[in-house]
Design a protein around this motif. Structure first.
Motif, PDB file in Angstrom:
ATOM      1  N   UNK A  39       3.080   0.944  -3.640  1.00 31.86           N
ATOM      2  CA  UNK A  39       2.802   0.602  -5.068  1.00 31.86           C
ATOM      3  C   UNK A  39       1.613   1.272  -5.457  1.00 31.86           C
ATOM      4  N   UNK A  40       0.501   1.046  -4.201  1.00 30.98           N
ATOM      5  CA  UNK A  40      -1.314   1.769  -4.394  1.00 30.98           C
ATOM      6  C   UNK A  40      -1.684   2.223  -3.288  1.00 30.98           C
ATOM      7  N   UNK A  41      -1.379   3.462  -3.573  1.00 26.22           N
ATOM      8  CA  UNK A  41      -1.298   3.958  -2.390  1.00 26.22           C
ATOM      9  C   UNK A  41      -3.110   4.195  -2.625  1.00 26.22           C
ATOM     10  N   UNK A  42      -4.390   4.226  -2.077  1.00 25.14           N
ATOM     11  CA  UNK A  42      -5.466   4.184  -2.515  1.00 25.14           C
ATOM     12  C   UNK A  42      -6.256   3.385  -2.316  1.00 25.14           C
ATOM     13  N   UNK A  43      -5.873   2.155  -2.524  1.00 23.34           N
ATOM     14  CA  UNK A  43      -6.620   1.040  -2.690  1.00 23.34           C
ATOM     15  C   UNK A  43      -6.743   0.426  -0.352  1.00 23.34           C
ATOM     16  N   UNK A  95       0.880  -1.007  -0.028  1.00 24.78           N
ATOM     17  CA  UNK A  95      -0.116   0.013   0.248  1.00 24.78           C
ATOM     18  C   UNK A  95       0.946   1.520  -0.236  1.00 24.78           C
ATOM     19  N   UNK A  96       1.815   0.832   0.949  1.00 24.17           N
ATOM     20  CA  UNK A  96       2.899   2.444   1.014  1.00 24.17           C
ATOM     21  C   UNK A  96       3.327   3.206  -0.114  1.00 24.17           C
TER      22      UNK A  96
END
Lengths: 404, 581, 368
Positions: free
Chosen positions: C116-120, C113-114
């Protein structure tokens, strides 16, 4: 009956899940990259003043001004109009990037503030260069300024840090080569280390992190601008105890640092024959060994510099670089030149600034760890009185492809 | 005092309680946990239902299948209909035959009289399938003229013939025909005649004799279109089973090469042959294959694909579990490794079982060239297969989710290129990919003259026009074309289809979760492959279970001198292929 | 038999399984813990020492398990220590496995999350992960081991490649001075380094599943030394490339090292990408390892059937993964797990062996 209930519930849940959409998907063309970041002392641009009067302000102290260099600009309209080339050649230099500034007291708030002024959010994945001006480092320490940058997940720790003499935002606004993006230009200039030792080895955010944490003084490359042209010139000293800027070292001092550390890849020494005819020595290789001697609490350093080089240029009339006699004489004069530079550097570090930025402390740590542990908290002050002796050995091993 | 301390302790615990309670999961977490449990359960139930449904029809696992699979005796098979027997009387039998099949215009009855014995005889045949020469010279001439004396002598010697005497006499003494079958009942006779055999009935014979085999029209042996090689034999199977088995025997001369024939199909029968090396193949494997073939219960098996789908382990898997090929050299090398080949009459495609994943990416050319080109080409093919599977998914994840992972100059060019593209990357990729799939399907059916032109139209014009119209970005066109070309480099067509399907699934995963989606997709595919078995052999051998022996032939192709053992996975009886020199 | 019906794994598969149980989320953050607890750049010595200790305890576990062929610790603990205590031990181990699984999952989600995929939302990452893991574990230990065999060559290759590329940042002076403050810091570093080897209790479950239990010692030693070597390389390269000061200020030092340089010219300019991909796969393997261990434990303790248990655990794992609220909680959980792990794999086998030997001697004496 029970089965049907379950299926209905699951169907509802599945439909629910599709409503959420793709959470972090942002198309790449909807993003703005910022490739350069400049940190200056807070000065409020007129645009902001105007907006503030209309009510567009938030609670902040105007401590810093952040300028970001955003690439690329929108090319408006489809690519078909550009013919074969995509975007680059059909635009003038001023369209390749644009700089935008904001003032505030928190770096992340300022950057997010851009989101209410631009139509595309900024992402920092491709930040290449951060430039901090001397001005602001006089009052705010490096650690505080860099805190957000070091914490952020977007900004890669491979980003370079530089200091600027005047306003940092001016370094992002150069017209040296049309079509060139200043941030990339700056980053590329660091690579020129292999041609000169007036450029310090690059300092990335990771290095910076370590340096700040160890509370030791260090130097950062300085950038000066004049009428849209930039130059790497000298270095700024950051004091370890509070992270503030205390002064500059000039180009020759930076050369001396490279000599002492032994990490020059190229560079020159010069002396004036007959008071106006320069003779130049070009470095092929440099090796330096620093020994720390500890006698109880008395510390002294001995630096032994060995270098191999060539006679690169000779303006002295009547002298033949291929003759050994001339080489021997020149060697002595080159050594004088080097010694002069080294002494100048030591003088400034020990007397003027009272900061140790070369790396003597590291050597002491490795060679006399227990002593280092006692001294490291006051190292800068102790260093001011530590004697440093130099031993220089130059060797001119060739003179190029022309005899006379 | 005690209560004091006790209360202190209890009251001291309260803040701890509240912190513990604050960690107690909220309702949404329970909902999530519920989802985690329920959806796989549901999926499992659905899959189980599907499987049972599929297995319930077309396949009978009980012994009923015996009916469809039996070793032939004399080239016929039993039918479902009740068996009709001969009357024993020539006229009655002939009339019965005439009423049964005489209605067909291409069935002819040639009546004549056997010389010397003055017995009536009739030849029944279907027009177009008889060898005129054979019948005229060897049957009719012999019976009507040449053997007159023999008959006369026989008459003198024996009494009016005891049962079975005349038929045996004719077969043994009279007819100079090498291929002769007996027919003992009217039903078989009918079927044989309609099959193309020529039947001979003589008054006084208790059975009928088939004197001529069907003369099938076949095509010449040529290299198969679907599997061309640059170097290698240019032979391909034809549709006639006998020719194929003959080819195998001719090129794989070995007394332990065993061919067993069976009949499949209940309404219209086809011959099927199992080919294997008797002293190499594993007996359990052979038994398993035969067992599965027994369960095939369809009325008409046109192509080996039917058999493939009826005997495979897992119908719901996108990966094929038998290999099909038209090349006899592939079949022969497979048999030498201990595999079993299944050939079916009527189709040039032979099946090879069991199959592993690595076989799908191998080409016989790897072996005909030296080891260095063989190895490098094989590595290239693996890489191309990987690319064909994941390239669009990677494109989607980078463009939509992780622009930070692409080099900066590339990012700038992509942003410039994608200005004005109205669709998110998933839709863009889907548009182009689906267009290419449609083009591919159309290309298979194009008549020859238009073929190349359509290729140009499809590739250049559509791609270029799409870019200029601003529907897709040029970078995507590159990605999609590289993917398409990579998928063509896979030697087996069926494996290519699998990768195409999976590619779309990968794209959807990537569009939801970016690179994590791609990774999960790859893990899912790997997990599936790991559980898949083809006739008991794990699909991913020799990658895992790790058999070092097999690695010599997986990504590399080791020099010929080192390949002296058969692959372990087949558990063959004789594992030495070549004596070490 | 051509078609194998049993669920056993070969020697090399067992070694790789153990390797994947040990190598997990720790690799990202452990340099920082090491430097914090040791204080000098001599972390690699603590690591080496803990590796040795772990290997010794693994050998003890192997010897113990070999006395009960075909039985896992859940079954023979009852025999050695008596039914109630054995059940308690088994229960603790099951809880421990589930905790680790949830922890690994959460770390995975946090890092993903931090960076690669912020917001998921977290559940969007955790739930599909659990589903894919369920699909794999459903196939039994054989399938799991086979997947590991596929992944491990790629993992090692990319790890070595990543570290090879970071050599340009390497400065031996960052690792000096050696033993500047003597051996004490090294010993005090042990307590954080031992946590890295949590996961080697899987030995007690694995030996029962091996084709050839006599090779168990060899397999398990390989399975422990491979993570040791990888950890060593990691710590040396990370500290050498980043200097101990920098490591102390970085939450995930290994990742930061890879992000701090760019290999110009290659398509993969930013090399953290293949590293993260491999790390994700490695973490997946780790998670499945413990998932299977926990399911097996529950099956053997309560006499249930394996498949339904595998499915039934999934909500529990989800809840555990979502329990920590802050990243500090997560690290605290990690430390707690580490200590439990050390207790389980150091103390437990020794205790069990001691009791076993005493009982055996007692039996012998009785017989005589």
């Amino acid at each position: 009956m029970f089965n049907r209930g379950i299926y209905a519930a699951l169907l509802a849940a599945a439909v629910l899940m599709t409503q959420t959409g793709c959470w972090s998907s942002n198309e790449i063309e909807d993003l703005s990259l910022y490739a350069g970041l400049a940190i200056d002392k807070g000065m409020v641009p007129s645009v902001e003043k105007g907006m503030k009067e209309k009510g567009g302000a938030y609670d902040k102290k105007n401590l810093v001004t952040i300028t970001t260099q955003v690439i690329p600009t929108k090319t408006g309209g489809s690519k078909g109009q550009q013919g074969g080339q995509q975007g680059q050649s059909g635009q003038t230099a001023s369209n390749q990037y644009y700089n935008t500034s904001e003032t505030g007291d928190s770096v992340i708030q300022i950057i997010r503030q851009f989101a209410i002024r631009r139509d595309r959010p900024f992402i920092g994945h491709h930040l290449k260069v951060i430039i901090v001006s001397h001005d602001i480092l006089k009052s705010i320490g490096m650690e505080k300024l860099m805190d957000f940058v070091l914490r952020d997940n977007d900004i890669r720790p491979s980003c370079l840090v530089l200091l600027s003499e005047g306003k940092a935002k001016d370094t992002l606004d150069i017209s040296q080569v049309p079509g060139d993006i200043p941030a990339f230009h700056l980053k590329g200039m660091i690579r020129n280390r292999y041609r000169t030792n007036k450029v310090l080895p690059k300092v990335t955010l990771t290095n910076l992190d370590g340096l700040i944490n160890s509370k030791r003084s260090f130097v950062l490359q300085n950038v000066i601008t004049e009428k849209g042209q930039i130059q790497f010139s000298g270095a700024g000293i950051i004091k370890g105890s509070d992270g503030k800027w205390i002064g500059n070292l000039n180009q020759e001092d930076v050369e001396a640092i490279s000599w002492i550390k032994g990490n020059s890849r190229s560079g020159t020494l010069k002396y004036y024959a007959n008071s106006s005819e320069p003779v130049i020595y070009e470095i092929k290789s440099v090796k330096s060994v620093i020994t720390a001697k500890a006698d109880g609490e008395d510390v002294s350093f001995h630096v032994r510099i060995e270098s191999d080089g060539r006679m690169a240029e000779n303006w002295k009339s009547g002298a033949d670089p291929s003759k050994i006699a001339f080489q021997e004489e020149a060697k002595l004069r080159f050594e004088e030149d080097l010694r002069r530079k080294l002494d100048h550097l030591m003088n400034r570090l020990q007397k003027e600034y009272k900061a140790e930025v070369v790396g003597f402390g590291d050597k002491l740590k490795i060679q006399h760890p227990k002593l280092w542990k006692k001294m490291k908290h006051r190292w800068d002050e102790i260093f001011a009185d530590v004697p440093v002796t130099f031993e220089i050995k130059l060797n001119i091993s060739d003179f190029g492809s022309s005899l006379q | 005092m005690v209560t004091h301390i006790f209360l202190q302790h209890v009251l001291g615990l309260i803040p701890m309680w509240s912190t513990i309670l604050s960690y107690f999961p909220k309702g949404t977490v329970f909902f999530g946990a519920f989802m985690t449990l329920v959806i796989p359960l549901l999926l499992m139930r659905v899959i189980r239902l599907l499987r049972n449904f599929i297995r319930g029809s077309g396949r009978s696992l009980s012994g009923k299948g015996q009916a469809g699979f039996k070793e032939p005796q004399g080239g016929q098979g039993e039918g479902h209909a009740a068996v009709q027997h001969f009357y024993g009387n020539f006229d009655d039998d002939l009339n019965a035959l005439k009423s049964a099949i005489g209605g067909n215009s291409d069935v002819h009855f040639r009546e004549f009289v056997v010389a010397g014995a003055n017995l009536r005889a009739v030849l029944v045949y279907v027009e177009g399938m008889q060898t005129e020469d054979q019948i005229n010279k060897h049957v009719m001439k012999t019976l009507m003229k040449d053997s007159a004396d023999e008959f006369k002598e026989a008459l003198k010697a024996t009494k009016p013939y005891v049962k079975n005497g005349l038929g045996a006499f004719i077969k043994k003494r009279i007819l100079p025909v090498s291929v002769i079958f007996d027919v003992h009942n009217a039903t078989e006779l009918k079927q044989a005649i309609l099959r193309g055999y020529t039947a001979l009935m003589v008054e006084g014979m208790t059975e009928a004799i088939l004197v001529d085999t069907p003369n099938n029209k076949t095509r010449t042996i040529s290299e198969p279109i679907s599997e061309t090689l640059l170097r290698g034999p240019r032979l391909g199977f034809t549709e006639v089973l006998t020719e194929n088995t003959a080819m195998l025997r001719q090129h794989g001369r070995n007394e332990s090469l065993e061919i067993k024939k069976f009949e499949v199909g209940t309404r219209a029968k086809k011959s099927l042959a199992l080919v294997y090396m008797r002293d190499i193949v594993n007996a359990d494997l052979l038994a398993e294959v035969e067992k599965r073939l027994q369960t095939v219960d369809m009325d008409f098996i046109i192509e080996s694909g039917y058999i493939e789908q009826l005997i495979e382990d897992d119908e719901l898997s996108p990966f094929q579990q038998t290999q099909n090929t038209e090349r006899p050299d592939r079949v022969l090398s497979a048999i030498m490794e201990g595999r079993i080949a299944i050939l079916l009459d009527g189709t040039p495609f032979a099946l090879i079982v069991p199959v592993t994943f690595s076989m799908l990416l191998q080409s016989p050319e790897d072996y005909y060239e030296r080891w260095l080109p063989g190895t490098l080409l094989r590595c290239l093919r693996f890489f191309a297969a990987f690319l064909a599977l994941t390239a669009p998914a990677l494109y989607i994840s980078f463009i939509s989710f992780h622009p930070g992972l692409i080099p900066t100059e590339l990012v700038i060019s992509i942003i410039n290129a994608r200005q004005g593209v109205p669709f998110p990357s998933l839709i863009e990729v889907l548009i182009l990919e689906i267009s290419i799939e449609i083009l591919r399907e159309a290309g298979i059916r194009l008549p020859q003259p238009i073929g190349p032109a359509m290729g140009i139209v499809g590739g250049l014009i559509i791609g270029d026009a799409a870019v200029n119209a601003g529907i897709v970005s040029p970078f995507l066109v590159i990605v999609v074309s590289v993917t398409a070309i990579s998928s063509f480099s896979i030697p087996m067509y069926s494996a290519g289809i699998t990768l195409r399907i999976l590619r779309f699934v990968g794209m959807i995963f990537a569009s939801v979760l970016g690179i994590l989606g791609t990774v999960l997709f790859l893990l899912l595919v790997c997990s599936h492959l790991v559980k898949l078995k083809s006739f008991g052999v794990p699909y991913l051998t020799p990658v895992t279970p790790f058999r070092f022996n097999g690695w010599k032939d997986l990504f590399l192709r080791a020099p010929m001198r080192l390949m002296y053992q058969r692959p372990d996975l087949m558990k063959p009886r004789d594992s030495t292929r070549k004596r070490r020199s | 038999m051509f078609i194998r019906k049993d669920d056993k794994i070969s020697t090399s598969q067992a070694a790789i399984y153990l390797n994947n149980s040990i190598l997990g989320a720790g690799i990202l953050a452990f340099p920082r813990f090491g430097v914090q607890s040791v204080g000098t750049p001599d972390v690699w010595m603590s690591l080496l020492l803990s590796g040795m200790i772990a290997m010794m305890s693994v050998l003890i576990m192997v010897k113990l398990s070999q006395q009960f062929p075909g039985r896992t610790v859940f079954q023979y603990a009852k025999k050695i220590a008596g039914s109630p205590i054995g059940a308690v031990i088994g229960f603790i181990m099951v809880m421990y496995f589930m905790l680790i699984a949830g922890y690994e999952l959460r770390v995975f989600a946090e890092v993903t999350l931090f960076y690669l995929l912020e917001g998921t939302p977290v559940w969007a990452i955790v739930i599909p992960f659990i589903w894919v893991a369920t699909y794999l574990v459903h196939g039994g230990i054989n399938s799991i081991a086979r997947l590991y065999q596929i992944i491990i060559p790629a993992s090692i290759l990319i790890l070595i490649l990543s570290f090879g590329l970071s050599v340009r940042l390497f400065d031996i002076n960052h690792l000096r001075p050696v033993l500047s403050e003597g051996v004490m810091p090294v010993l005090s570093g042990l307590k954080s380094m031992m946590l890295l080897f949590a996961g080697c209790e899987m030995t007690m479950v694995l030996v029962a599943h091996m084709d050839d239990p006599k090779q168990a010692a060899k397999a398990m030693v390989y399975g422990t030394s491979l993570p040791l070597i990888l950890y060593l390389i990691t710590i040396i390269v990370v500290i050498g490339g980043m200097s101990a000061d920098s490591v102390m200020r970085s939450t995930w030092p290994t990742l930061d090292l890879l992000r701090s340089f760019e290999t110009a010219g290659l398509l993969l300019e930013r090399f953290e990408f293949p590293f993260i991909v491999i790390w994700m796969m490695q973490l997946f393997c780790n998670f499945c390892s413990f998932y299977y261990g926990a399911s097996l434990g529950i099956t053997q303790l309560f006499g249930a059937k394996l498949r339904p248990v595998i499915l039934g655990i999934t909500p529990l794992l989800y809840i555990i993964a979502l329990m920590p609220k802050r990243i500090n909680d997560l690290f605290g959980m990690g430390t707690f797990i580490g200590f439990t792990g050390v207790g389980l794999f150091l103390v437990l086998p020794i205790l069990l062996s001691a009791v076993y030997i005493i009982r055996r001697k007692g039996l012998k004496q009785n017989v005589q």
